[in-house]
Scaffold this motif. Structure first.
Motif, PDB file in Angstrom:
ATOM      1  N   LYS A   1       0.842  -1.192   0.000  1.00 21.94           N
ATOM      2  CA  LYS A   1       0.000   0.000   0.000  1.00 21.94           C
ATOM      3  C   LYS A   1       0.879   1.245   0.000  1.00 21.94           C
ATOM      4  N   GLU A   2       1.864   1.217   0.906  1.00 25.48           N
ATOM      5  CA  GLU A   2       2.776   2.355   1.017  1.00 25.48           C
ATOM      6  C   GLU A   2       3.435   2.611  -0.330  1.00 25.48           C
ATOM      7  N   LEU A   3       3.917   1.511  -0.901  1.00 29.80           N
ATOM      8  CA  LEU A   3       4.610   1.621  -2.169  1.00 29.80           C
ATOM      9  C   LEU A   3       3.696   2.252  -3.223  1.00 29.80           C
ATOM     10  N   PHE A   4       2.439   1.779  -3.242  1.00 24.69           N
ATOM     11  CA  PHE A   4       1.487   2.255  -4.227  1.00 24.69           C
ATOM     12  C   PHE A   4       1.272   3.766  -4.111  1.00 24.69           C
ATOM     13  N   TYR A   5       1.052   4.219  -2.887  1.00 22.47           N
ATOM     14  CA  TYR A   5       0.791   5.646  -2.711  1.00 22.47           C
ATOM     15  C   TYR A   5       2.010   6.491  -3.053  1.00 22.47           C
ATOM     16  N   VAL A   6       3.168   5.999  -2.644  1.00 26.83           N
ATOM     17  CA  VAL A   6       4.379   6.745  -2.973  1.00 26.83           C
ATOM     18  C   VAL A   6       4.522   6.878  -4.481  1.00 26.83           C
ATOM     19  N   TRP A   7       4.196   5.777  -5.174  1.00 18.28           N
ATOM     20  CA  TRP A   7       4.287   5.835  -6.633  1.00 18.28           C
ATOM     21  C   TRP A   7       3.305   6.847  -7.217  1.00 18.28           C
ATOM     22  N   ILE A   8       2.120   6.952  -6.610  1.00 20.90           N
ATOM     23  CA  ILE A   8       1.162   7.934  -7.123  1.00 20.90           C
ATOM     24  C   ILE A   8       1.728   9.350  -6.978  1.00 20.90           C
ATOM     25  N   THR A   9       2.337   9.635  -5.822  1.00 30.04           N
ATOM     26  CA  THR A   9       2.937  10.963  -5.672  1.00 30.04           C
ATOM     27  C   THR A   9       4.055  11.150  -6.689  1.00 30.04           C
ATOM     28  N   ALA A  10       4.785  10.067  -6.939  1.00 31.54           N
ATOM     29  CA  ALA A  10       5.874  10.172  -7.912  1.00 31.54           C
ATOM     30  C   ALA A  10       5.331  10.493  -9.291  1.00 31.54           C
ATOM     31  N   VAL A  11       4.190   9.882  -9.626  1.00 34.15           N
ATOM     32  CA  VAL A  11       3.577  10.143 -10.931  1.00 34.15           C
ATOM     33  C   VAL A  11       3.196  11.623 -11.031  1.00 34.15           C
ATOM     34  N   SER A  12       2.593  12.151  -9.959  1.00 33.43           N
ATOM     35  CA  SER A  12       2.195  13.561  -9.980  1.00 33.43           C
ATOM     36  C   SER A  12       3.399  14.451 -10.222  1.00 33.43           C
ATOM     37  N   PHE A  13       4.448  14.157  -9.481  1.00 35.01           N
ATOM     38  CA  PHE A  13       5.637  14.983  -9.607  1.00 35.01           C
ATOM     39  C   PHE A  13       6.198  14.908 -11.029  1.00 35.01           C
ATOM     40  N   SER A  14       6.232  13.680 -11.565  1.00 36.66           N
ATOM     41  CA  SER A  14       6.776  13.529 -12.915  1.00 36.66           C
ATOM     42  C   SER A  14       5.940  14.293 -13.922  1.00 36.66           C
ATOM     43  N   THR A  15       4.607  14.292 -13.700  1.00 32.95           N
ATOM     44  CA  THR A  15       3.747  15.035 -14.624  1.00 32.95           C
ATOM     45  C   THR A  15       4.136  16.504 -14.645  1.00 32.95           C
ATOM     46  N   ILE A  16       4.355  17.069 -13.448  1.00 27.49           N
ATOM     47  CA  ILE A  16       4.744  18.487 -13.394  1.00 27.49           C
ATOM     48  C   ILE A  16       6.041  18.696 -14.168  1.00 27.49           C
ATOM     49  N   LEU A  17       7.012  17.813 -13.898  1.00 28.72           N
ATOM     50  CA  LEU A  17       8.310  17.934 -14.589  1.00 28.72           C
ATOM     51  C   LEU A  17       8.123  17.885 -16.097  1.00 28.72           C
ATOM     52  N   LEU A  18       7.275  16.943 -16.523  1.00 25.54           N
ATOM     53  CA  LEU A  18       7.060  16.747 -17.950  1.00 25.54           C
ATOM     54  C   LEU A  18       6.436  17.987 -18.573  1.00 25.54           C
ATOM     55  N   ILE A  19       5.480  18.584 -17.864  1.00 25.36           N
ATOM     56  CA  ILE A  19       4.797  19.763 -18.419  1.00 25.36           C
ATOM     57  C   ILE A  19       5.788  20.919 -18.571  1.00 25.36           C
ATOM     58  N   VAL A  20       6.591  21.134 -17.512  1.00 26.57           N
ATOM     59  CA  VAL A  20       7.575  22.222 -17.596  1.00 26.57           C
ATOM     60  C   VAL A  20       8.525  21.972 -18.753  1.00 26.57           C
ATOM     61  N   GLY A  21       8.974  20.718 -18.833  1.00 30.75           N
ATOM     62  CA  GLY A  21       9.903  20.370 -19.910  1.00 30.75           C
ATOM     63  C   GLY A  21       9.288  20.610 -21.275  1.00 30.75           C
ATOM     64  N   THR A  22       8.029  20.190 -21.444  1.00 30.72           N
ATOM     65  CA  THR A  22       7.366  20.364 -22.733  1.00 30.72           C
ATOM     66  C   THR A  22       7.263  21.833 -23.090  1.00 30.72           C
ATOM     67  N   LEU A  23       6.864  22.631 -22.112  1.00 28.53           N
ATOM     68  CA  LEU A  23       6.699  24.068 -22.355  1.00 28.53           C
ATOM     69  C   LEU A  23       7.995  24.665 -22.891  1.00 28.53           C
ATOM     70  N   ILE A  24       9.084  24.378 -22.168  1.00 29.87           N
ATOM     71  CA  ILE A  24      10.352  24.975 -22.575  1.00 29.87           C
ATOM     72  C   ILE A  24      10.805  24.405 -23.923  1.00 29.87           C
ATOM     73  N   PHE A  25      10.609  23.095 -24.084  1.00 29.34           N
ATOM     74  CA  PHE A  25      10.990  22.442 -25.332  1.00 29.34           C
ATOM     75  C   PHE A  25      10.246  23.066 -26.525  1.00 29.34           C
ATOM     76  N   ILE A  26       8.944  23.252 -26.375  1.00 25.08           N
ATOM     77  CA  ILE A  26       8.132  23.786 -27.475  1.00 25.08           C
ATOM     78  C   ILE A  26       8.593  25.201 -27.835  1.00 25.08           C
ATOM     79  N   ILE A  27       8.801  26.012 -26.814  1.00 19.86           N
ATOM     80  CA  ILE A  27       9.189  27.398 -27.108  1.00 19.86           C
ATOM     81  C   ILE A  27      10.547  27.427 -27.796  1.00 19.86           C
TER      82      ILE A  27
END
Lengths: 722, 513
Positions: free
Chosen positions: B7-33
């Protein structure tokens, strides 16, 4: 060496001066900054001022043989028309005669006027003339004002056919949109129509064409009122049984009875509101009802229960949608949709003639042997609290509704100032942005704060801060020109991704637990695995969705959506806003959550872990309950940010003020509305003040949100003060 | 594995997914520009397409897409707006028979109608090649144009002098003779100007598009010309830098969709500097007052909360405040007092750089006050007490001890305020920013700094050309480049502030005292 007493004194004086400068400038700046609210409030306050000030300037002097009187736009002069055909222009203050002119040698016996400056005069023989009479103001060389009469004869009508000194019940002339002059005369139930037009014949000479028509009203009983609209498109005739005939005069070769309206009460007066698209009907019981055209039918939109006694006359202002009703006992100045009285007037009982001036700011009144002038001060008649918050039934609409529409190409347009679509727009944009941003920001911050490696935290914190300073115009531009076409093109893939990725995530997690015997207890590098799987899913979806599109949705998913569910898809919609606005508020929520989590004492966390709780248990059972208020403060501040964000919304939505919650169409928020409308709003006009009022609402809302967040944070800080 | 652990592992992974999404969005923004803007100045080859219906098309390939029938189609920039009326066309790939890159094709950047792709001919056939001769003539024309510009400036000066005499309404002989002398001078100069214009207009070149249509082009309309298919890699790099330089220092053309953005950058910088002048001294004084002099009662606490909350009030509210208070309020009064002769044309009673910068300074004041006060409060109390104990007055302590120590923190606040001001557009929309200002806010004519002038701004520039430009497709790259520039400025300022703050933190860690 000790400084001398002189030096000490100098130092003291300098110290004093410095102190004073700092204190005064500090206090002044604080006052200035706090004055922001006051100064925007001050602009919108005049909206709430009651419209009473009506100055009464009375001329007790005796005028004889006067048929008509009217004041000018500036309320400086007035002209009168006498029975022997003389027009006299006089100064309002000192009664000095400024100009004089004779327009007819034949005595005039009747005058009709539906709009200022336009006069219809009838002679004994029933012949008639149609005039435009106005005054011009110019500055002379000695810079004193000079006034002059300007008289133009527009049309001349011959005597009525078969006229034999019967009583003419209604007689009026107008000019229609094709420059045809139309005279309508009502004798008993016979309607005589005379048309005059000046056309150019094939030789290029001007030729006068005239035509006589006659129609008969089908009404039974006694005719009580008649009115020819100002653009000569319709003629209304009513009887004492409450029936109104609506004659359509728009096509002069086919004049016909459009329909008969039933009101079932004794009608005493008819007129139309400025713009000629609503009908005003006054009854003998003192009620006034307004009807407006919707799908070629007259639909009742409002009724006014004025306590004026039987309505004798209704006169509309030709500036806006306000009108004056004159009853048996008193008179009132009303506005079409505000449903409240602008001002009550105590006009004299015996009124022979009454006229508005051109900009509707004053009236001239003719009694038996005196003239009086009344000036209104009603700068914002269309505004009332119910006009901005209630459903209003506007002209030509089928039902009451919330509408924001502040301007149009027409003069006779009625501005509609409902805040509800704007408030709904603001909340809609913010809500969808929060749905996207809140989980990402909070969970992301928890990951970075609790589980990530130390080096990652060190990089991420400043990165998020830089992210917070990305100008919103850059985000808005990308959202509008890059993201929104992309979403339109790959809408299906996007929706599919929302299903595929969680499925992939859960299944791969299940497999991992099932088959891995020993996994490391340490966290912190998970995101390195997540990003490739993101991209993997993305590739999978882009491969699958064209196939799905082809076999299930006929190659056009958006068309399929609108066909099956009736959803209208706009390119700049709430999905785009959700991403763009969400992106703009992620940093602030992230930082606040991180701050709240960091404020939790390390020793308490260590204690929880030492008692055998795992990291996740410690987080959910110990850390989160106590820091939840701080995270909530982050949520509130993010909410305030999103609701006030202007540029992103301005650029990435269609800015249409609609009251729909659908994710597939756009919105207009309060903030964007101000940016769109203020540059075109006339200084100190109603729109200008209404926009300031919306800014006050926005200010108070965000300020109080920030206040709540601030109080929560300070409480949290006190709780864990070491 | 226990349920708890998974359970712990699962929840930690969910937070990791959220964080990665943020990273990905920032990266995409800068990449596109970055990807969309970096290639803007890179010279791409002009290709010649021979189509099935015997038509020839000359253009630069922009992108390839699948059409409705799953066949590839190519978007071409064909330029030559004066010949074709539009810049871009789509052609289906299966209609193309042959593509080639002819060497003798030229690209001419013009001040009217955008770029030209095609052939260049001189009427007089001289021995030297076209490029050299055109280069020589271009130089000559440039010289003449500079001369003409000088004369125009002179004319403007004389004109304003004559106008001044006219408004004075003085009928004395001396003034009259002065006026006639000015008028004579004016006549001579305008004759000279006319002569120069004629001279300039004699320099012409014939341009010929691929379909065979010909047209004469004034050389004075040429900004740059080159033959993109015959450039070497080094040439391309030089051209890239040259274009970049022109972009940063040149003036905009064609409704801001071409040319440089110098006045836009200049307007942004002047705006920010003016804002700083208004904001910093008062912000600093207020912060000193709050942290050193104000008694810590409930009123001051309330004020402090109110000031920090004002930082969260939407910028458009400040904009509307600036409009009513500065533009119509103060500006309107100034007009009535000092510029009565110009009314009803407003001088200060309309949006301008002064009012916009004042509005921005009110907007950033809360940020500056809060940051500065925090920096002042972070100075250890012991240091302050030491200074006072040594006999220094309160003002001496503040000026010589507290402020120097807190300086990095104060500067951090200042820089963050600049970063916020540089990216803010909404309040400017209603306080004086314009699409195209006729003159810079600071220039060579007296009184040099024109605070009443309207100005151009980088953020507004992006908003404007992205949404109000007549030719959205053609102006897309320039919006991306401007966005990149704005991002670079803001990110640079912000990172500078962060680095400064980190140094400050290290320097004044509590245990070191």
């Amino acid at each position: 060496m000790l400084p001398g007493s002189k030096q000490i004194r100098r130092l003291k004086i300098l110290d004093n001066i410095f102190r004073r400068i700092i204190i005064t400038s500090g206090i002044v700046v604080i006052i200035c900054v706090l004055l922001v609210l006051w100064s925007i409030l001050k602009v919108s306050l005049p909206l709430f001022k009651s419209n009473e000030t009506n100055k009464k300037i009375l001329k007790e002097e005796f005028y004889q043989n006067i048929l008509y009187v009217e004041t000018d736009t500036y309320f400086e002069t007035f002209f009168v028309l006498t029975k022997d055909g003389k027009v006299i222009l006089q100064n309002l203050e000192n009664k000095k005669i400024l100009d004089e002119s004779v327009i007819s040698n034949e005595p005039i016996i009747f005058i009709e006027s539906a709009s200022p400056q336009y006069l219809f005069s009838r002679f004994q023989s029933s012949a008639a003339k149609f005039w435009q009479i106005s005054s011009t103001r110019s500055l002379s060389e000695t810079s004193s004002k000079e006034y002059q009469l300007k008289i133009k004869q527009l049309g001349s009508f011959p005597p009525l056919p078969t006229f034999n000194n019967q009583q003419i019940f209604y007689d009026a002339a107008r000019r229609n949109s094709e420059d045809v002059f139309i005279r309508v005369s009502l004798i008993d139930k016979k309607i005589f129509i005379n048309l005059q037009a000046i056309t150019e014949n094939f030789l290029g000479d001007e030729e006068k064409i005239q035509e006589n028509l006659q129609i008969t009203s089908k009404l039974t009983g006694k005719i009580t009122a008649a009115f020819l609209t100002r653009n000569a498109s319709r003629l209304y005739i009513s009887n004492d049984k409450g029936e109104i005939e609506d004659w359509d005069l728009r096509d002069l070769s086919d004049i016909h009875l459009a329909f008969t309206l039933q009101t079932k009460k004794n009608i005493s007066s008819i007129n139309t509101i400025f713009g000629d698209s609503s009908l005003l009907v006054g009854f003998t019981d003192g009620k006034v009802e307004t009807f407006s055209y919707n799908k070629q039918k007259l639909l009742k939109i409002y009724d006014f229960d004025s306590e004026t006694g039987a309505i004798k006359k209704i006169i509309p202002s030709l500036r806006n949608k306000s009108f004056l009703i004159i009853g048996e006992n008193k008179s009132s100045f009303l506005y079409l949709t505000a449903t409240n009285k602008i001002v009550d007037l105590d006009l004299p009982k015996e009124i022979k003639q009454i006229s508005f001036n051109e900009n509707g700011s004053s009236i001239a009144l003719l009694e038996k042997n005196q003239i009086s002038f009344w000036k209104f001060n009603a700068p914002h008649p269309e505004f009332s609290l119910s006009a901005i918050f209630d459903k209003i039934h506007y002209e030509n609409y089928s039902k009451p509704d919330y509408i924001w529409q502040s301007s149009s190409g027409h003069d006779d347009f009625e501005p509609k100032y409902s805040f509800i679509p704007l408030i709904i727009g603001s909340i809609k944009g913010t809500l969808y942005a929060m749905i996207f941003a809140l989980p990402l920001a909070i969970l992301g911050a928890i990951y970075v704060n609790q589980f990530a490696k130390h080096w990652l935290r060190k990089i991420i914190k400043p990165t998020v801060e830089i992210m917070a300073t990305i100008p919103s115009v850059a985000i808005g531009f990308l959202a509008a020109l890059w993201l929104s076409p992309l979403i339109e093109k790959y809408l299906l893939s996007m929706l599919l991704y929302l299903v595929v990725f969680p499925l992939f995530f859960i299944s791969s997690f299940w497999l991992y637990i099932k088959f891995s015997k020993n996994f490391s207890k340490k966290f912190g590098k998970e995101f390195l695995l997540v990003i490739p799987s993101f991209i993997g899913c993305l590739l999978f979806v882009t491969w699958v969705s064209p196939l799905l599109n082809k076999y299930f949705f006929g190659n056009d998913f958006i068309f399929w959506l609108s066909n099956t569910f009736g959803l209208v898809y706009e390119q700049r919609n709430a999905i785009v806003i959700s991403f763009a606005l969400g992106f703009a508020i992620i940093p602030i929520i992230f930082t606040m959550t991180d701050e709240a989590l960091s404020s939790f004492p390390k020793s308490l966390k260590a204690a929880s872990l030492a008692l055998g709780a795992n990291q996740w248990q410690t987080l959910t059972k110990v850390i989160l309950p106590t820091t939840a208020s701080g995270i909530f403060a982050g949520f509130i501040i993010g909410f305030g940010r999103a609701i006030g964000e202007t540029m992103i919304v301005l650029m990435a939505t269609g800015n249409s003020p609609i009251t729909s919650w659908s994710v597939f169409n756009g919105m207009r928020t309060i903030a964007a509305n101000i940016a769109v409308e203020v540059p075109e709003a006339p200084f100190e006009g109603t729109l200008y003040r209404v926009l300031f009022l919306s800014a006050v609402i926005l200010f108070l809302f965000t300020f109080s949100l920030n206040l709540i967040a601030e109080l929560i944070r300070s409480k949290l800080r006190k709780k864990y003060k070491v | 594995m226990s349920i708890n652990k998974s359970k712990e592992l699962f929840y930690v992974w969910i937070t990791a997914v959220s964080f990665s999404t943020i990273l990905l969005i920032v990266g995409t923004l800068i990449f596109i520009i970055i990807t969309n803007s970096i290639g803007y100045f890179w010279s791409k080859p002009i290709e010649l397409f021979q189509l099935k219906d015997n038509k020839k098309i000359l253009g630069i390939v922009k992108k390839t897409e699948n059409n409705l029938h799953d066949k590839e189609k190519i978007q071409l920039k064909i330029a030559n707006r004066d010949f074709y009326n539009f810049d871009f066309i789509w052609i289906n790939k299966d209609e193309i028979i042959e593509t080639s890159k002819p060497q003798n094709i030229f690209l001419v950047e013009r001040s009217e109608y955008g770029d030209f792709y095609g052939y260049l001919n001189f009427n007089s056939t001289k021995k030297i090649d076209i490029t050299t001769q055109l280069q020589i003539e271009l130089e000559q024309v440039k010289k003449l144009l500079a001369e003409k510009k000088n004369i125009e400036q002179e004319l403007n000066k004389i004109n304003t002098l004559i106008k001044k005499i006219d408004t004075k309404n003085n009928n004395s002989n001396q003034v009259k003779s002065e006026k006639t002398s000015f008028q004579k001078k004016f006549a001579i100069l305008s004759d000279k100007q006319e002569e120069l214009s004629q001279k300039i207009n004699k320099f012409k070149i014939e341009i010929q598009e691929i379909g065979g249509n010909k047209k004469e082009l004034l050389i004075s309309n040429i900004i740059r010309f080159y033959s993109p298919n015959s450039l070497s890699f080094l040439d391309k790099i030089i051209l890239y830098l040259d274009k970049l330089w022109d972009f940063l220092t040149g003036f905009p053309r064609e409704a801001n969709t071409e040319g440089g953005i110098f006045p836009i950058i200049f307007g942004t910088i002047v705006l920010v500097i003016l804002m700083s002048i208004f904001c910093y001294p008062f912000g600093l004084a207020t912060a000193i007052y709050l942290s050193e002099y104000a008694k810590n009662g409930w009123l001051i606490r309330l004020v402090r909360i109110a000031v920090s909350n004002l930082a969260g009030v939407p910028s458009i509210v400040y904009g509307i405040f600036g409009l009513s208070f500065f533009v119509y309020g103060i500006g309107g009064s100034i007009d009535q007092l000092f510029f009565n002769e110009n009314l009803p044309n407003p001088t200060f009673g309309t949006g301008g750089i002064l009012w916009a910068s004042l509005t921005l300074s009110i907007l950033t004041l809360p940020v500056v006050i809060v940051a500065t006060e925090e920096a002042l409060n972070s100075v250890p109390k012991g240091i302050k007490e030491c200074s006072l104990a040594l006999g220094a007055t309160h003002s001496q302590t503040i000026i010589k001890v507290i402020i120097p120590i807190a300086l990095p923190g104060i500067i951090t606040g200042f820089i963050l305020a600049i970063a916020r001001a540089a990216g803010e557009v909404a309040p400017l929309l209603i306080t004086g920013v314009v699409k195209s200002a006729p003159a810079l806010p600071i220039d060579g004519t007296f009184p040099f700094v024109h605070l009443d002038r309207k100005f151009m701004h980088l953020g507004f520039h992006i908003f404007d050309i992205a949404f109000q430009s007549p030719n959205v497709e053609a102006s897309r790259p320039i919006v991306f480049v401007s966005t990149l520039l704005l991002l670079l400025i803001v990110i640079f300022l912000c990172s500078f502030a962060i680095v400064l703050r980190e140094r400050l933190r290290k320097k004044y860690k509590p245990q070191q005292i």
